[in-house]
Design an enzyme around this catalytic site. Structure first.
Site, PDB file in Angstrom:
ATOM      1  N   SER A   1       0.849  -1.005   0.222  1.00  0.00           N
ATOM      2  CA  SER A   1      -0.040   0.056  -0.015  1.00  0.00           C
ATOM      3  C   SER A   1       0.894   1.403   0.079  1.00  0.00           C
ATOM      4  CB  SER A   1      -0.972  -0.038   1.048  1.00  0.00           C
ATOM      5  OG  SER A   1      -1.868   0.957   1.204  1.00  0.00           O
TER       6      SER A   1
ATOM      7  N   ASP B   1      -1.483   1.695  -3.651  1.00  0.00           N
ATOM      8  CA  ASP B   1      -2.248   0.616  -4.382  1.00  0.00           C
ATOM      9  C   ASP B   1      -3.658   0.877  -4.588  1.00  0.00           C
ATOM     10  OD1 ASP B   1      -2.976   0.705  -1.672  1.00  0.00           O
ATOM     11  OD2 ASP B   1      -3.314  -1.519  -1.318  1.00  0.00           O
TER      12      ASP B   1
ATOM     13  N   ASP C   1      -6.234   2.464  -2.846  1.00  0.00           N
ATOM     14  CA  ASP C   1      -7.720   2.019  -1.992  1.00  0.00           C
ATOM     15  C   ASP C   1      -7.767   3.435  -1.126  1.00  0.00           C
ATOM     16  OD1 ASP C   1      -5.677   1.761  -0.126  1.00  0.00           O
ATOM     17  OD2 ASP C   1      -6.368  -0.346   0.491  1.00  0.00           O
TER      18      ASP C   1
ATOM     19  N   GLU D   1     -12.357   6.417   6.714  1.00  0.00           N
ATOM     20  CA  GLU D   1     -11.330   7.054   8.007  1.00  0.00           C
ATOM     21  C   GLU D   1     -10.703   8.286   7.259  1.00  0.00           C
ATOM     22  OE1 GLU D   1      -8.641   3.484   9.778  1.00  0.00           O
ATOM     23  OE2 GLU D   1      -8.733   3.106   7.653  1.00  0.00           O
TER      24      GLU D   1
ATOM     25  N   ASN E   1      -7.872   9.011   6.799  1.00  0.00           N
ATOM     26  CA  ASN E   1      -6.961   9.143   5.958  1.00  0.00           C
ATOM     27  C   ASN E   1      -7.332   8.874   4.528  1.00  0.00           C
ATOM     28  OD1 ASN E   1      -7.600   6.195   5.482  1.00  0.00           O
ATOM     29  ND2 ASN E   1      -6.248   5.547   7.005  1.00  0.00           N
TER      30      ASN E   1
END
Length: 541
Positions: A64, A278, A280, A370, A372
């Site tokens: 990630s 990645d 996401d 989240e 983030n």
């Protein structure tokens, strides 16, 4: 099970002496050179899991947003969700078993999980663009083959694309076609239908600059571009052709350092976003006329989506229950806006995507993000059926149109997992449909100033928390100290929680001014240092 073949192949993927790893929310992550044996063994585990649930399982090779020299692996369960917690334990046991115990551990897992050894096994594999990923995914294939599993190697894909493909396969095409083309077609069709409804259709073009973190997102967006309607003009930066993955760029960098990524030239008021390595996670941002940088994080993304869905749900006139799920890290202003202005219930859960996903499943419509930038929206089976039915059969024009928009939203959202490409298209569609600029979106509420700190401790386990990690139970006296400190500042809150991966305690504080948030965070960090066994010099302001 052919124990000779297992012995032979296992010896080709030896475990480094003394290395112990733990399967967590992000799967396994470590320096790439330490992971060969783990990949081989996760190939074995994927076959066992596939036999246990009689479904296709996914294995994604990625770390990630970690630096390029790291790598990692995570397994994907049948409906595209994260690996079941009881199997995380098996993953850890298998990864840490000594060579000579491997056969025994596999046998034990088979017995405990009561799986039929004669079932067929099927595994989908994907990987990110790290230099180490191709060789490591070959080790996964070795593990699958030794136990006689079938596999399909998708090669380079985003993590959410692999989750999507696994879900399509196991729902026998009900969720979509288990191919990249199927993914591009489903999302672009839903997106195109949505922007047809735009008030200013035709002349207005969507300009968006995307920082792809020098990762796989750039490759997949390039492949998807021909599927986009002509109104969409995306400009890709940090596409991996020149620089290192995640280096001074990507969603994590932008969120943590609150500044634009390297390699993206921003003009005032231009809409920009960053994916992580990645793809996401996603965050948006812009600079205003004075050159001031504005970050639009997961909390604001969840708020935008909630505003939009709430309006639509009111129009279709159904009593569908919607809620937003956050963690303790969500900015207090977002929680206040959602609960008090939008009147949407907000639920707080422990940090970690699996906790958010699980809670969001309890509602007809569950929005979770989240801070983030990792998140998505889940629709219950009943809600989805109802919405699709209304889109077809509703007599009232306005209600039917609203149901159609909701139906396209359901198809555009990747419900298996947070997906930067899907989330980006959802956001772009909402901004276009509501005629909002990025500045107007940002102005929905103002974030409370906040500060994140960490304190090194001898043993992170001395801190235990409750109330979705918002209150410390141990060590004694710590929570009382934090409560007293919070009383000194306006609109303030603070909490501490042990890191999941290292001996540090993470501290979050927010207050009415940046100065006060910084002061509160520092005072809390001193309390942690003194009461929870801090290491090294005391924290400095």
């Amino acid at each position: 099970m052919d124990s000779e073949a297992l012995k032979k192949y296992s010896a080709l993927h030896p475990k480094p002496a003394g290395l112990a790893l733990q399967y967590g929310t992000a799967g396994f992550r470590a320096k790439a050179e330490q992971l060969d044996h783990v990949m081989f063994r996760m190939g074995l585990l994927a076959v066992l899991r596939s036999k246990a649930v009689v479904s296709t399982i996914g294995v994604m090779v990625t770390a990630s947003h970690n630096p390029e020299e790291d790598n990692g692996v995570k397994l994907v369960d049948p409906l595209g969700e994260m690996l079941h917690p009881s199997w995380e334990e098996y993953a850890t046991q298998l990864a840490n078993a000594e060579e000579q115990e491997l056969q025994k551990v596999i046998t034990e897992i088979c017995q405990e999980a009561a799986l039929n050894q004669h079932e067929d096994a099927s595994v989908f594999i994907g990987r990110d663009t790290r230099p180490s990923s191709k060789k490591l995914s070959q080790s996964v294939i070795d593990g699958i083959s030794v136990l006689g599993g079938q596999y399909h190697d998708y090669g380079l894909v985003t993590t959410p694309q692999l989750h999507y493909m696994v879900c399509c396969q196991n729902t026998h095409g009900r969720y979509g076609k288990a191919t990249l083309e199927g993914y591009y077609e489903k999302l672009s069709k839903a997106f195109t239908e949505l922007i047809k409804q735009c008030p200013s259709s035709g002349e207005s073009q969507m300009h968006l600059k995307i920082d792809c973190a020098n990762g796989v997102g750039a490759l997949k967006l390039s492949e998807m571009e021909p599927y986009f309607p002509k109104e969409v003009l995306i400009h890709l930066y940090n596409d991996g052709s020149k620089e290192k993955l995640n280096h001074l760029c990507g969603a994590d960098f932008v969120k943590v350092y609150q500044k634009p990524p390297r390699g993206l030239d921003m003009k005032p008021n231009e809409r920009c976003c960053s994916f992580d390595g990645d793809a996401d996670r996603i965050v948006y941002y812009y600079t205003d006329a004075t050159g001031h940088f504005h970050l639009i994080d997961g909390d604001k993304i969840a708020t935008l989506i909630s505003i939009f869905l709430k309006e639509l749900l009111a129009k279709v006139g159904q009593t569908l229950k919607m809620a937003v799920v956050q963690t303790a890290y969500a900015n207090g202003s977002s929680t206040r806006y959602l609960e008090e202005t939008l009147k949407v219930p907000v639920h707080c859960v422990k940090t970690g995507v699996k906790h958010l996903h699980h809670k969001a499943q309890e509602f007809d419509v569950g929005v979770y993000f989240e801070a983030n930038g990792h998140g998505t929206v889940l629709f219950s089976k009943a809600a989805e059926t109802k919405i699709r039915q209304l889109a077809k059969e509703e007599k009232d024009d306005e209600n039917r149109e609203a149901a159609k928009v909701l139906e396209n939203m359901i198809d555009l959202i990747n419900q298996t997992v947070g997906d930067a490409i899907s989330d980006m298209l959802v956001i772009e569609a909402i901004l276009a449909l509501k005629g909002l600029t990025v500045q107007q979106w940002d102005a929905v509420y103002t974030d409370l100033p906040n500060r994140l700190l960490k304190v090194q401790v001898a043993d992170r386990r001395v801190i235990d928390t409750t109330d979705a990690e918002r209150r410390a139970v141990t060590p004694p006296g710590l929570q009382e100290k934090i409560d007293a400190l919070i009383k000194k500042y306006r609109l303030s809150r603070a909490f501490v929680r042990p890191s999941g991966t290292e001996d540090v305690v993470r501290i979050y504080a927010e207050a009415d001014t940046q100065e006060n948030a910084d002061a509160l965070a520092h005072e809390v960090s001193l309390a942690v240092y003194h009461l929870a066994g801090g290491r090294g010099a005391p924290p400095q302001p």
